[in-house]
Design an enzyme around this catalytic site. Structure first.
Site, mmCIF file in Angstrom:
data_model
loop_
_atom_site.group_PDB
_atom_site.id
_atom_site.type_symbol
_atom_site.label_atom_id
_atom_site.label_comp_id
_atom_site.label_asym_id
_atom_site.label_seq_id
_atom_site.Cartn_x
_atom_site.Cartn_y
_atom_site.Cartn_z
ATOM 1 N N GLU A 1 0.860 -1.193 0.000
ATOM 2 C CA GLU A 1 0.000 0.000 0.000
ATOM 3 C C GLU A 1 0.891 1.236 0.000
ATOM 4 O OE1 GLU A 1 -3.557 0.143 2.408
ATOM 5 O OE2 GLU A 1 -3.471 2.332 2.499
ATOM 6 N N GLU B 1 4.845 5.190 3.758
ATOM 7 C CA GLU B 1 4.270 6.501 4.095
ATOM 8 C C GLU B 1 5.366 7.366 4.745
ATOM 9 O OE1 GLU B 1 1.099 8.293 3.794
ATOM 10 O OE2 GLU B 1 2.687 9.673 4.405
ATOM 11 N N ASP C 1 9.482 7.275 0.746
ATOM 12 C CA ASP C 1 8.960 7.245 -0.633
ATOM 13 C C ASP C 1 8.826 5.800 -1.139
ATOM 14 O OD1 ASP C 1 8.662 7.357 -3.395
ATOM 15 O OD2 ASP C 1 10.083 9.004 -3.639
ATOM 16 N N ASP D 1 -1.601 12.078 -3.348
ATOM 17 C CA ASP D 1 -1.586 13.546 -3.383
ATOM 18 C C ASP D 1 -1.989 14.014 -4.774
ATOM 19 O OD1 ASP D 1 -0.808 13.772 -0.745
ATOM 20 O OD2 ASP D 1 1.322 13.787 -1.216
ATOM 21 N N LYS E 1 -2.373 21.514 -9.791
ATOM 22 C CA LYS E 1 -1.943 22.540 -10.751
ATOM 23 C C LYS E 1 -1.128 21.913 -11.873
ATOM 24 C CE LYS E 1 -1.959 26.203 -7.361
ATOM 25 N NZ LYS E 1 -1.192 26.710 -6.252
ATOM 26 N N ASP F 1 -10.493 11.376 -5.413
ATOM 27 C CA ASP F 1 -11.668 12.254 -5.434
ATOM 28 C C ASP F 1 -11.444 13.377 -6.443
ATOM 29 O OD1 ASP F 1 -9.572 13.050 -3.641
ATOM 30 O OD2 ASP F 1 -10.826 14.762 -3.089
#
Ligand code: SAM
Length: 218
Positions: free
Chosen positions: A41, A66, A93, A115, A119, A151
């Site tokens: 994960e 994480e 990472d 994340d 932009k 999302d």
């Protein structure tokens, strides 16, 4: 960070941390004997999904990556409370672990609400990229699932475009419900709850690693 979390960071995390440099050719040996599959994960956040999966599948070995220390500390609380022996952590990472894993060792990969980097000039930082799919294809077994949730509509389209041009992954969805509904046993995550509260519906995409060998990549 609470005192209990700090204690777990100091004493439990070192026992569970994987070092990519010494991962070796048999990563399952980093877990207790008897585990039959390995899953990864990426960016587990507070670790609620990873802990849930580890509880649900005690015969599967899980690696969670994480870099966010508070998230790692939260997962450690669940690991400790649930006596979950089938989880190992890389507190950094995920790319380093993916690059260090041996070929075709993973039965599944979860990338949940990565994340968004919305932009345009930041989008190259997104976790999903053509190069990353090539790296994942190398370490995933034929038939393994790559599960992705977001999302951010634009990130879903971004990922689908890269899957469509990847020689190594298939998207088998046939009905809208296939991506509007999470997969069975979905426990929810902290980030998904925030998105829901902000009125952003999520998309769940499940891709399958096909039979094309990773070595055939030009
Ligand atoms: C938006 S949060 C989602 C967290 C969690 N999956 C959830 O659904 O609540 C994205 C997480 O990915 C982590 N992350 C970002 N880049 C990463 C990388 N290269 N490897 C591992 N984790 C990463 C971040 O630290 C952050 O916690």
């Amino acid at each position: 960070m609470r005192a209990h979390q700090q204690h777990l960071m100091d004493h439990l995390l070192p026992k569970l941390t994987l070092d990519p440099a010494s991962l070796g050719s048999m990563p399952l040996t980093r877990f207790p004997p008897g585990l039959t599959q390995l899953r990864l994960e990426v960016g587990f956040g507070g670790g609620e999904h990873l802990a849930h999966e580890a509880r649900l599948h005690p015969h599967i070995a899980f690696i969670g990556c994480e870099p966010f220390a508070n998230g790692v500390a939260r997962l450690l609380v669940d690991i400790d409370a649930g006596q979950l022996t089938n989880v190992r952590i890389y507190p950094d990472d995920a790319g380093a672990i993916i690059d260090a894993l041996p070929a075709a060792c993973l039965a599944g990969v979860d990338v949940l609400f990565p994340d968004p980097w919305p932009k345009r000039r930041q989008q190259q930082r997104r976790f999903i990229s053509d190069a990353r799919l090539i790296a994942l294809a190398r370490v995933m077994q034929q038939g393994a699932s790559l599960r992705f949730a977001t999302d951010i509509d634009d990130y879903a389209a971004w990922t689908l475009a890269r899957i469509a041009r990847s020689p190594h992954f298939l998207w088998r969805a046939t009905r809208a419900d296939d991506w509007r509904q999470p997969w069975p046993e979905w426990p929810g995550t902290r980030y998904e709850a925030k998105a829901k509260a902000a009125g952003r519906p999520s998309v769940w995409l499940v891709f399958e690693r096909n039979a094309v060998p990773a070595t055939s990549i030009a």
